[in-house]
Design a protein around this motif. Structure first.
Motif, PDB file in Angstrom:
ATOM      1  N   GLU A  97      61.156 -55.058  58.114  1.00  0.00           N
ATOM      2  CA  GLU A  97      62.544 -55.244  57.676  1.00  0.00           C
ATOM      3  C   GLU A  97      63.121 -56.541  58.226  1.00  0.00           C
ATOM      4  O   GLU A  97      63.879 -57.237  57.535  1.00  0.00           O
ATOM      5  CB  GLU A  97      63.388 -54.035  58.091  1.00  0.00           C
ATOM      6  CG  GLU A  97      63.061 -52.782  57.274  1.00  0.00           C
ATOM      7  CD  GLU A  97      63.938 -51.590  57.604  1.00  0.00           C
ATOM      8  OE1 GLU A  97      64.038 -50.678  56.755  1.00  0.00           O
ATOM      9  OE2 GLU A  97      64.511 -51.556  58.711  1.00  0.00           O
ATOM     10  N   GLN A  98      62.767 -56.900  59.454  1.00  0.00           N
ATOM     11  CA  GLN A  98      63.196 -58.187  60.002  1.00  0.00           C
ATOM     12  C   GLN A  98      62.597 -59.331  59.194  1.00  0.00           C
ATOM     13  O   GLN A  98      63.271 -60.316  58.879  1.00  0.00           O
ATOM     14  CB  GLN A  98      62.777 -58.303  61.469  1.00  0.00           C
ATOM     15  CG  GLN A  98      63.550 -57.411  62.419  1.00  0.00           C
ATOM     16  CD  GLN A  98      62.958 -57.431  63.833  1.00  0.00           C
ATOM     17  OE1 GLN A  98      61.910 -58.016  64.070  1.00  0.00           O
ATOM     18  NE2 GLN A  98      63.626 -56.774  64.747  1.00  0.00           N
ATOM     19  N   TRP A  99      61.322 -59.187  58.861  1.00  0.00           N
ATOM     20  CA  TRP A  99      60.614 -60.224  58.108  1.00  0.00           C
ATOM     21  C   TRP A  99      61.222 -60.387  56.708  1.00  0.00           C
ATOM     22  O   TRP A  99      61.487 -61.495  56.250  1.00  0.00           O
ATOM     23  CB  TRP A  99      59.146 -59.835  58.038  1.00  0.00           C
ATOM     24  CG  TRP A  99      58.236 -60.784  57.303  1.00  0.00           C
ATOM     25  CD1 TRP A  99      58.570 -61.993  56.757  1.00  0.00           C
ATOM     26  CD2 TRP A  99      56.841 -60.595  57.032  1.00  0.00           C
ATOM     27  NE1 TRP A  99      57.472 -62.563  56.167  1.00  0.00           N
ATOM     28  CE2 TRP A  99      56.402 -61.733  56.322  1.00  0.00           C
ATOM     29  CE3 TRP A  99      55.938 -59.583  57.328  1.00  0.00           C
ATOM     30  CZ2 TRP A  99      55.077 -61.883  55.898  1.00  0.00           C
ATOM     31  CZ3 TRP A  99      54.621 -59.734  56.908  1.00  0.00           C
ATOM     32  CH2 TRP A  99      54.201 -60.861  56.213  1.00  0.00           C
ATOM     33  N   ARG A 100      61.456 -59.265  56.047  1.00  0.00           N
ATOM     34  CA  ARG A 100      62.006 -59.299  54.688  1.00  0.00           C
ATOM     35  C   ARG A 100      63.489 -59.682  54.654  1.00  0.00           C
ATOM     36  O   ARG A 100      64.007 -60.152  53.642  1.00  0.00           O
ATOM     37  CB  ARG A 100      61.837 -57.920  54.037  1.00  0.00           C
ATOM     38  CG  ARG A 100      60.422 -57.578  53.648  1.00  0.00           C
ATOM     39  CD  ARG A 100      60.182 -56.075  53.573  1.00  0.00           C
ATOM     40  NE  ARG A 100      61.283 -55.273  53.077  1.00  0.00           N
ATOM     41  CZ  ARG A 100      61.354 -54.794  51.840  1.00  0.00           C
ATOM     42  NH1 ARG A 100      60.394 -55.039  50.980  1.00  0.00           N
ATOM     43  NH2 ARG A 100      62.364 -54.048  51.480  1.00  0.00           N
ATOM     44  N   GLY A 101      64.171 -59.428  55.785  1.00  0.00           N
ATOM     45  CA  GLY A 101      65.601 -59.705  55.822  1.00  0.00           C
ATOM     46  C   GLY A 101      66.406 -58.648  55.099  1.00  0.00           C
ATOM     47  O   GLY A 101      67.568 -58.870  54.743  1.00  0.00           O
ATOM     48  N   GLN A 102      65.820 -57.479  54.902  1.00  0.00           N
ATOM     49  CA  GLN A 102      66.522 -56.378  54.237  1.00  0.00           C
ATOM     50  C   GLN A 102      65.830 -55.068  54.581  1.00  0.00           C
ATOM     51  O   GLN A 102      64.652 -55.047  54.931  1.00  0.00           O
ATOM     52  CB  GLN A 102      66.530 -56.573  52.712  1.00  0.00           C
ATOM     53  CG  GLN A 102      65.151 -56.558  52.087  1.00  0.00           C
ATOM     54  CD  GLN A 102      65.182 -56.908  50.602  1.00  0.00           C
ATOM     55  OE1 GLN A 102      65.792 -57.890  50.217  1.00  0.00           O
ATOM     56  NE2 GLN A 102      64.537 -56.096  49.785  1.00  0.00           N
ATOM     57  N   SER A 144      60.671 -63.098  60.906  1.00  0.00           N
ATOM     58  CA  SER A 144      61.863 -63.158  60.062  1.00  0.00           C
ATOM     59  C   SER A 144      61.577 -64.016  58.839  1.00  0.00           C
ATOM     60  O   SER A 144      60.519 -64.644  58.734  1.00  0.00           O
ATOM     61  CB  SER A 144      63.052 -63.732  60.846  1.00  0.00           C
ATOM     62  OG  SER A 144      62.764 -65.055  61.288  1.00  0.00           O
ATOM     63  N   LYS A 145      62.517 -64.017  57.896  1.00  0.00           N
ATOM     64  CA  LYS A 145      62.369 -64.851  56.716  1.00  0.00           C
ATOM     65  C   LYS A 145      62.425 -66.320  57.119  1.00  0.00           C
ATOM     66  O   LYS A 145      63.050 -66.677  58.125  1.00  0.00           O
ATOM     67  CB  LYS A 145      63.500 -64.564  55.721  1.00  0.00           C
ATOM     68  CG  LYS A 145      63.406 -63.221  55.036  1.00  0.00           C
ATOM     69  CD  LYS A 145      64.602 -62.981  54.118  1.00  0.00           C
ATOM     70  CE  LYS A 145      64.611 -63.924  52.928  1.00  0.00           C
ATOM     71  NZ  LYS A 145      65.695 -63.602  51.985  1.00  0.00           N
TER      72      LYS A 145
END
Length: 199
Positions: A97-102, A144-145
């Protein structure tokens, strides 16, 4: 004798620099259920391993082709192992979720294919740690993104690898390093297929 070795004779691997750096995911390995020890309790935990290449950090590697060894510059790599779960408190879910930003939608949580992440870039946070044996290694502390305006290579230098434990020693199993193959062979799935009891 020249073949007398000692612990100090091991060549220390160069570590990626700590801090924020771009990473591109090129390997996803389902390691099956591995035996873990949590609070003095042994149990079988499903594990997955992500490996990223770092296009902005390179090192010299030896490549053997047709019996000839050459040295090439390739991106350095860094990996992270996570429990294979998207439960509400799962560290893998938080990382993704941190990587996708959602956050995940309820529909995504019903069936999310990790394979879709292959080749995708992330802004990784790397830290240096010391193992119990006293060896330094590089760990992924977060993802993160990519910030706006920052781009990553469209492909990966390393061949992309995707492996599911149900493939046994087929599929991409033979493309993994021997130490990772051995780790997977220690899984509950391999032991079950060999007719051993894992209760």
């Amino acid at each position: 004798m020249a073949l007398t070795l000692s612990e100090s004779a091991k060549q220390e691997r160069k570590l990626p620099e700590a801090g924020a750096t771009v990473g591109v995911l090129f390997s996803i390995v389902d390691m099956g259920h591995l035996e873990t020890n949590w609070d003095n309790q042994k149990k079988w935990t499903p594990k997955v391993r992500f490996t990223f290449e770092l296009p902005d950090q390179t090192d010299e590697y030896e490549v053997v082709e047709n019996g000839k060894t050459t040295k090439v510059q390739k991106p350095m790599v860094v990996s992270i192992e996570q429990t294979r779960s998207l439960g509400e408190k799962a560290s893998l879910r938080k990382l993704l979720e941190q990587w996708r930003g959602q956050t995940f939608t309820s529909k995504e949580l019903q069936a999310f294919s990790l394979k879709n992440l292959l080749g995708k870039p992330a802004m990784l946070t790397l830290i240096h740690k010391t193992s119990q044996q006293g060896r330094q290694y590089c760990a992924i502390a977060g993802a993160s993104k990519l910030p706006k305006g920052l781009t990553a290579p469209s492909g990966t230098t390393n061949d992309q690898l995707y492996y599911e434990i149900e493939q046994g020693e087929a599929g991409s199993f033979g493309d993994m390093p021997n130490w990772l193959q051995d780790k997977i062979r220690a899984s509950k799935e391999f032991a079950t297929n060999a007719g051993k009891s894992t209760a």
